[in-house]
Motif scaffolding. Structure first.
Motif, PDB file in Angstrom:
ATOM      1  N   PHE A 390       8.632  26.804   6.888  1.00  0.00           N
ATOM      2  CA  PHE A 390       7.417  26.919   7.703  1.00  0.00           C
ATOM      3  C   PHE A 390       6.314  25.994   7.173  1.00  0.00           C
ATOM      4  CE2 PHE A 390       3.394  28.966   8.876  1.00  0.00           C
ATOM      5  CZ  PHE A 390       3.563  29.095  10.243  1.00  0.00           C
ATOM      6  N   VAL A 391       6.126  25.972   5.847  1.00  0.00           N
ATOM      7  CA  VAL A 391       5.100  25.115   5.236  1.00  0.00           C
ATOM      8  C   VAL A 391       5.452  23.642   5.423  1.00  0.00           C
ATOM      9  CG1 VAL A 391       4.046  24.441   3.039  1.00  0.00           C
ATOM     10  CG2 VAL A 391       4.360  26.862   3.584  1.00  0.00           C
ATOM     11  N   ALA A 392       6.739  23.295   5.244  1.00  0.00           N
ATOM     12  CA  ALA A 392       7.164  21.902   5.397  1.00  0.00           C
ATOM     13  C   ALA A 392       6.894  21.397   6.807  1.00  0.00           C
ATOM     14  CB  ALA A 392       8.646  21.776   5.060  1.00  0.00           C
ATOM     15  N   ILE A 393       7.191  22.214   7.811  1.00  0.00           N
ATOM     16  CA  ILE A 393       6.966  21.803   9.203  1.00  0.00           C
ATOM     17  C   ILE A 393       5.471  21.725   9.507  1.00  0.00           C
ATOM     18  CG2 ILE A 393       7.257  22.550  11.605  1.00  0.00           C
ATOM     19  CD1 ILE A 393       9.993  23.670  10.778  1.00  0.00           C
ATOM     20  N   SER A 394       4.693  22.649   8.953  1.00  0.00           N
ATOM     21  CA  SER A 394       3.253  22.673   9.231  1.00  0.00           C
ATOM     22  C   SER A 394       2.520  21.509   8.585  1.00  0.00           C
ATOM     23  CB  SER A 394       2.651  23.998   8.747  1.00  0.00           C
ATOM     24  OG  SER A 394       3.289  25.099   9.362  1.00  0.00           O
ATOM     25  N   THR A 395       2.955  21.095   7.409  1.00  0.00           N
ATOM     26  CA  THR A 395       2.207  20.081   6.655  1.00  0.00           C
ATOM     27  C   THR A 395       2.690  18.659   6.907  1.00  0.00           C
ATOM     28  OG1 THR A 395       3.694  20.441   4.758  1.00  0.00           O
ATOM     29  CG2 THR A 395       1.636  21.700   4.812  1.00  0.00           C
ATOM     30  N   ASP A 396       3.922  18.470   7.350  1.00  0.00           N
ATOM     31  CA  ASP A 396       4.477  17.131   7.550  1.00  0.00           C
ATOM     32  C   ASP A 396       4.273  16.700   9.006  1.00  0.00           C
ATOM     33  OD1 ASP A 396       5.949  14.776   7.642  1.00  0.00           O
ATOM     34  OD2 ASP A 396       7.460  15.526   6.241  1.00  0.00           O
ATOM     35  N   THR A 397       3.443  15.701   9.225  1.00  0.00           N
ATOM     36  CA  THR A 397       3.146  15.240  10.587  1.00  0.00           C
ATOM     37  C   THR A 397       4.372  14.647  11.276  1.00  0.00           C
ATOM     38  OG1 THR A 397       2.405  13.128   9.653  1.00  0.00           O
ATOM     39  CG2 THR A 397       0.721  14.798  10.083  1.00  0.00           C
ATOM     40  N   ARG A 398       5.370  14.168  10.492  1.00  0.00           N
ATOM     41  CA  ARG A 398       6.580  13.622  11.098  1.00  0.00           C
ATOM     42  C   ARG A 398       7.436  14.701  11.760  1.00  0.00           C
ATOM     43  NH1 ARG A 398       7.820   9.897   5.887  1.00  0.00           N
ATOM     44  NH2 ARG A 398       6.650  11.628   4.976  1.00  0.00           N
ATOM     45  N   LEU A 399       7.150  15.952  11.455  1.00  0.00           N
ATOM     46  CA  LEU A 399       7.898  17.067  12.062  1.00  0.00           C
ATOM     47  C   LEU A 399       7.084  17.777  13.132  1.00  0.00           C
ATOM     48  CD1 LEU A 399       9.598  18.663   8.911  1.00  0.00           C
ATOM     49  CD2 LEU A 399      10.479  16.889  10.428  1.00  0.00           C
ATOM     50  N   HIS A 400       6.024  17.132  13.615  1.00  0.00           N
ATOM     51  CA  HIS A 400       5.199  17.750  14.659  1.00  0.00           C
ATOM     52  C   HIS A 400       5.728  17.340  16.035  1.00  0.00           C
ATOM     53  CE1 HIS A 400       1.481  18.492  11.861  1.00  0.00           C
ATOM     54  NE2 HIS A 400       2.574  19.159  11.504  1.00  0.00           N
ATOM     55  N   ASN A 401       6.888  17.834  16.365  1.00  0.00           N
ATOM     56  CA  ASN A 401       7.467  17.643  17.694  1.00  0.00           C
ATOM     57  C   ASN A 401       8.046  18.975  18.160  1.00  0.00           C
ATOM     58  OD1 ASN A 401      10.219  17.910  16.724  1.00  0.00           O
ATOM     59  ND2 ASN A 401      10.039  15.831  15.914  1.00  0.00           N
ATOM     60  N   PRO A 402       8.422  19.078  19.448  1.00  0.00           N
ATOM     61  CA  PRO A 402       8.829  20.383  19.993  1.00  0.00           C
ATOM     62  C   PRO A 402       9.936  21.088  19.224  1.00  0.00           C
ATOM     63  CG  PRO A 402       8.479  18.831  21.771  1.00  0.00           C
ATOM     64  CD  PRO A 402       8.339  18.056  20.504  1.00  0.00           C
ATOM     65  N   MET A 403      10.990  20.368  18.825  1.00  0.00           N
ATOM     66  CA  MET A 403      12.113  21.023  18.157  1.00  0.00           C
ATOM     67  C   MET A 403      11.675  21.713  16.870  1.00  0.00           C
ATOM     68  SD  MET A 403      15.782  19.451  16.927  1.00  0.00           S
ATOM     69  CE  MET A 403      15.183  18.580  15.490  1.00  0.00           C
TER      70      MET A 403
END
Length: 658
Positions: A390-403
């Motif tokens: 959850f933290v990795a997805i929230s903090t990494d802008t490269r993972l800011h997509n729908p999936m």
């Protein structure tokens, strides 16, 4: 009818599919869902064909008529069957029985003729393509459809007249869930040998003629395709596959039931389900999945509906301005419902039970200590892994997509799901304090059903996301925008909330006066329902229906999404593209199988079929092990997530070393 039939029987008893109460509840939920799917699927095809001028060809005209017949066919039997599954007295008047028999054979024979006409249409389209529009003109199509209905009417009149002339003076129990010729004929008080052979000959002649026309049409089609194989012929042949599937599904059970002496009839009611319920459900699915034109028209119809909604409903630019008032209204509505539940519980639930006793996993101290250590480790690993994702997805802008947005929501749900049950279980294992208050049990059940229902819907949304990403990659950014993702995520939480509110209100307004031992290590629907002092049949039926509709709908959407995905992957030319597309879906498919299998096994069945020992093990799979495995499955199968996790871990190490 009065003059010809000197019967002392004025009504018949329909024995139905089963006498077992638990099976009747399951059958009601299943056939209610199937009937709803028949109506929605076939009505959607009719509306699509009528609304799109591009679908004005003879094939689509005949398909529209087939959908109408499927609605009529299942409406002759299904509503009566659903009523009988809920009632104790399953009787049908003599006149109603004859009317049901007449309309069933009327619609059934019409469908048989129409399928034969559709085979002739495919023969003309493939074998005589230049004269197709002349031979199959709209006027000819209308004449053929009218002839189908007239032929079905004459066939049904013959079958009905041969039936009502018989005397019925003895037994009146029909071993089926509707009135059909074979079980009704067996109840006559005279020798029906001649009548029986007249009926079989009538049905046999119709079936034989239709079958010969079908075989002849497809023989010519195969010969033509083999001799003159072109891309156009291949396209035409692909349209035959759908028709051939429908013909097989419909003709085989009909021939098995009606083309033999009725005296050898031995309770073929389960086979009747195939052509009265299963075929009308499958027909719209088969024709839409195999027909690109129908799929495209349905998509256009959906876009027109969405555009119409956008014109009539104004959404502010900022999502928060749209969502916050809705959440505020939701909270106000919830407070009203909760206060109403409290009043009901004070008035209705005059229970002497103020607390429940949770029957844990074991009474042996050594085993309890081992289980405590085991589940404590599993719980800590689950928390750590899901929080890290959850933290990795929230903090990494490269993972800011729908999936990854949906994956972050899934991690949050996997944090909540074991937190609802595991801490109390650990307390019981360590301190032997296995008592939970009445209000504590309510809250535990409410939050558990809320989270489980939300996760089912979220997995469905994730399947749709993968479908759009693989099947419509160029439109993916426009279709699955972040605003839509936020609305879909909020929608899953809201539906899960109201689903849980319904389940909780139905259970905890019951009367609990005797045993208070819950045969599980937490409060769940089945073990709590089993403790009620009142009959729970109606509430059980509502709970099972809601759970069945919600779970089955989500499962169907997920299944259809992956059918499209699989077809799209198989059509890809590059092996690398196929591997990349499949790798993004395999993780989600693994999670879906783990979660759906265990939740369906637990909730989509009557509580009277509850088995404590088996359910404890099954509930551990979706309540403890699935939240543990989800982050492992997604991180091991996804390079981007692994890289993001590595960056988070390195940042933590850097912070700790400082």
């Amino acid at each position: 009818m009065t003059l010809g039939n000197f019967s002392r029987v004025t009504e018949f008893i329909l024995l139905g599919l089963s006498d077992t109460r638990e099976l009747q509840i399951l059958f009601f939920a299943f056939f209610f869902l199937a009937y709803a799917m028949v109506l929605l699927g076939n009505l959607l095809i009719i509306v699509t064909v009528k609304a799109d001028p591009k679908l004005s060809s003879p094939m689509h005209f005949l398909l529209c008529n087939l959908s109408f017949i499927d609605i009529c066919c299942t409406s002759v039997t299904s509503p009566r069957m659903l009523v009988d599954l809920l009632s104790q007295r399953k009787t049908i008047a003599f006149e109603d029985c004859i009317a049901q028999l007449f309309f069933l054979h009327f619609v059934g024979a019409t469908e048989m003729f129409l399928l034969t006409v559709m085979a002739y249409d495919r023969y003309t389209a493939i074998c005589k393509p230049l004269r197709y529009t002349v031979i199959m003109s709209r006027q000819v199509c209308w004449v053929l459809v009218f002839a189908c209905w007239a032929g079905g009417f004459l066939h049904s009149i013959v079958q009905t007249l041969l039936t009502i002339q018989l005397p019925f003076c003895g037994p009146n129990a029909i071993d089926n869930y509707f009135c059909d010729v074979p079980p009704v004929i067996r109840l006559a008080c005279m020798d029906v040998h001649v009548t029986e052979w007249l009926m079989v000959s009538n049905s046999g002649l119709i079936s034989l003629v239709c079958f010969l026309v079908l075989v002849t049409s497809y023989t010519f089609i195969l010969v033509t395709v083999r001799v003159r194989f072109t891309e156009g012929h291949w396209k035409a042949l692909s349209t035959c596959a759908s028709h051939l599937m429908v013909v097989t599904l419909f003709f085989i059970p009909c021939i098995f039931i009606y083309l033999r002496p009725f005296s050898s009839f031995s309770s073929d009611k389960h086979i009747c389900v195939i052509y009265t319920v299963f075929c009308p459900v499958m027909n719209p699915l088969i024709y839409t999945l195999r027909n690109n034109e129908v799929k495209a028209s349905m998509w256009k119809l959906w876009q027109r509906y969405v555009e119409g909604r956008k014109r009539t409903v104004t959404f502010p630019g900022d999502t928060d301005h749209c969502i916050l008032p809705a959440i505020n209204s939701l909270l106000q509505y919830t407070s009203v419902i909760i206060s109403t539940m409290k009043d009901k519980m004070h008035k209705v639930n005059t229970s002497t039970v103020s607390e429940f006793i949770l029957i844990g996993l074991s009474d042996a101290p050594e085993v309890r200590f081992f289980l405590f250590v085991l589940f404590l480790i599993i719980y800590l690993v689950t928390m750590a892994s899901n929080i890290t994702v959850f933290v990795a997805i929230s903090t990494d802008t490269r993972l800011h997509n729908p999936m990854y947005f949906f994956l972050g929501n899934l991690s949050l749900l996997d944090i909540l799901c074991p937190t609802i049950t595991v801490p109390k279980m650990l307390e019981v294992l360590l301190s032997e304090n296995n008592v939970i208050s009445f209000s504590g049990c309510i809250l535990q059940l409410f939050f558990l059903v809320d989270v489980v229902g939300t996760e089912i819907l979220l997995l469905t949304v994730m399947a749709y996301d993968r479908y759009v990403a693989i099947c419509q990659p160029l439109q993916y950014v426009n279709i699955v925008s972040m605003k839509l993702c936020a609305r879909l995520a909020i929608g899953t939480w809201v539906v899960g909330f109201f689903n849980s509110l319904l389940h909780t209100s139905l259970i905890f307004t019951l009367f609990f006066c005797a045993s208070n031992e819950v045969e599980k290590y937490y409060c769940d629907i089945a073990p709590v329902l089993a403790l009620s002092c009142l009959p729970t049949y109606s509430r059980e039926l509502v709970i099972l229906t809601v759970a069945g509709v919600l779970g089955s709908s989500a499962f169907v959407v997920t299944l259809v999404s992956y059918v499209y995905i699989l077809l799209a992957i198989l059509c890809m030319n590059s092996a690398e593209s196929r591997h990349k597309a499949f790798s993004t879906c395999s993780s989600h498919l693994t999670v879906v199988c783990l979660f759906y299998g265990t939740t369906i096994c637990t909730y989509v069945r009557p509580s009277s079929a509850y088995s404590p020992d088996q359910d404890r093990i099954v509930s551990m799979l979706y309540g403890i092990l699935t939240p543990l495995l989800n982050p492992i499955i997604y991180s091991l199968r996804n390079k981007e997530v692994k890289c993001a996790l590595g960056r988070v871990i390195s940042q933590v190490r850097t912070t700790l070393t400082k």
